[in-house]
Design a protein around this motif. Structure first.
Motif, PDB file in Angstrom:
ATOM      1  N   ALA A   1     113.664  -3.623  22.758  1.00  0.00           N
ATOM      2  CA  ALA A   1     115.205  -3.326  22.242  1.00  0.00           C
ATOM      3  C   ALA A   1     115.454  -4.295  21.022  1.00  0.00           C
ATOM      4  N   TYR A   2     115.204  -3.501  19.794  1.00  0.00           N
ATOM      5  CA  TYR A   2     114.920  -4.464  18.596  1.00  0.00           C
ATOM      6  C   TYR A   2     116.378  -4.179  17.561  1.00  0.00           C
ATOM      7  N   ARG A   3     116.738  -4.909  16.628  1.00  0.00           N
ATOM      8  CA  ARG A   3     117.493  -4.705  15.678  1.00  0.00           C
ATOM      9  C   ARG A   3     116.764  -5.393  14.302  1.00  0.00           C
ATOM     10  N   SER A   4     116.642  -4.943  13.117  1.00  0.00           N
ATOM     11  CA  SER A   4     116.446  -5.510  12.139  1.00  0.00           C
ATOM     12  C   SER A   4     116.979  -4.852  10.962  1.00  0.00           C
ATOM     13  N   VAL A   5     116.667  -5.628   9.773  1.00  0.00           N
ATOM     14  CA  VAL A   5     117.074  -5.183   8.244  1.00  0.00           C
ATOM     15  C   VAL A   5     115.986  -5.367   7.471  1.00  0.00           C
ATOM     16  N   ILE A   6     115.573  -4.367   6.638  1.00  0.00           N
ATOM     17  CA  ILE A   6     114.982  -4.528   5.430  1.00  0.00           C
ATOM     18  C   ILE A   6     115.431  -4.269   4.082  1.00  0.00           C
TER      19      ILE A   6
ATOM     20  N   ASP B   1     114.662  -8.864  19.330  1.00  0.00           N
ATOM     21  CA  ASP B   1     113.422  -8.421  19.855  1.00  0.00           C
ATOM     22  C   ASP B   1     113.274  -8.714  21.253  1.00  0.00           C
ATOM     23  N   GLU B   2     113.619  -7.872  22.137  1.00  0.00           N
ATOM     24  CA  GLU B   2     113.655  -7.854  23.741  1.00  0.00           C
ATOM     25  C   GLU B   2     112.582  -6.922  24.131  1.00  0.00           C
ATOM     26  N   VAL B   3     111.417  -7.405  24.598  1.00  0.00           N
ATOM     27  CA  VAL B   3     110.575  -6.633  25.083  1.00  0.00           C
ATOM     28  C   VAL B   3     110.903  -5.962  26.549  1.00  0.00           C
TER      29      VAL B   3
ATOM     30  N   ARG C   1     115.919   2.477  19.971  1.00  0.00           N
ATOM     31  CA  ARG C   1     116.734   3.455  20.755  1.00  0.00           C
ATOM     32  C   ARG C   1     117.150   2.911  22.032  1.00  0.00           C
ATOM     33  N   VAL C   2     116.785   1.893  22.589  1.00  0.00           N
ATOM     34  CA  VAL C   2     117.098   1.337  23.675  1.00  0.00           C
ATOM     35  C   VAL C   2     118.605   0.575  23.542  1.00  0.00           C
ATOM     36  N   LEU C   3     118.881   0.036  22.358  1.00  0.00           N
ATOM     37  CA  LEU C   3     120.201  -0.702  21.792  1.00  0.00           C
ATOM     38  C   LEU C   3     121.058   0.476  21.562  1.00  0.00           C
ATOM     39  N   THR C   4     120.654   1.626  21.011  1.00  0.00           N
ATOM     40  CA  THR C   4     121.520   2.736  20.386  1.00  0.00           C
ATOM     41  C   THR C   4     121.960   3.226  21.752  1.00  0.00           C
ATOM     42  N   GLU C   5     120.992   3.553  22.861  1.00  0.00           N
ATOM     43  CA  GLU C   5     121.618   4.108  24.205  1.00  0.00           C
ATOM     44  C   GLU C   5     122.757   3.357  24.898  1.00  0.00           C
TER      45      GLU C   5
END
Length: 163
Positions: free
Chosen positions: A90-95, A80-82, A156-160
């Motif tokens: 820039a986030y990554r998570s799992v549910i 979770d990078e603001v 989206r930022v991490l995907t890019e």
């Protein structure tokens, strides 16, 4: 029954989703609380590739909620990078969605407690893990979440950044 991810390009693969669960140290367990209020609690966990295990006191809000309704969701935030200049993160998570049961069988309980001990104190010896489990045995219970559905997502930022 479960929603499809709207932005599928941001969906993590099954392998990436599991990697997030493997490396995470805590998440938020969401249950149906009292008077239909949601109850979400930060909690340590271990994922073994099939189930998610949690430890708990032998009584309290969490166990009361599980006994009333074992269905739950569990979320882990991996990154979770603001990025203030872009008003985004820039986030990554799992549910994960599933059902929780209280492990009653001593051998199952001990095996799951050992998984938790090894995850959170990997430098300790087997004897140290056993001693801690034995010393606290009567004061904790172990919960097992069977996963019905699980998704991982990145912003989206991490995907890019991946190209």
């Amino acid at each position: 029954m479960f929603y499809r991810m709207r932005r599928s390009v941001q969906q993590l693969s099954a392998e990436e989703t599991e990697a997030v669960l493997m490396r995470g140290s805590a998440g938020v367990l969401a249950l149906t609380g009292d008077k239909a209020f949601p109850y979400a609690v930060p909690i340590s966990y271990v994922y073994d590739g099939d189930h998610i295990y949690f430890h708990s006191a032998v009584e309290g809000h969490k166990l009361d909620a599980i006994r009333r309704n074992p269905n739950a969701s569990f979320a882990v935030i991996d990154q979770d990078e603001v990025i203030p200049e872009k008003y985004t993160t820039a986030y990554r998570s799992v549910i994960a969605f599933g059902s929780i049961r209280i492990i009653e069988n001593d051998a199952e309980k001990r095996a799951a407690a050992r998984r938790l001990a090894v995850k959170y104190a990997p430098e300790n010896t087997e004897a140290q893990h056993s001693e801690m489990i034995d010393r606290t045995w009567e004061r904790f219970c172990i919960l097992q979440m069977s996963i019905a559905h699980m998704t991982g997502k990145e912003g989206r930022v991490l995907t890019e950044r991946r190209g």
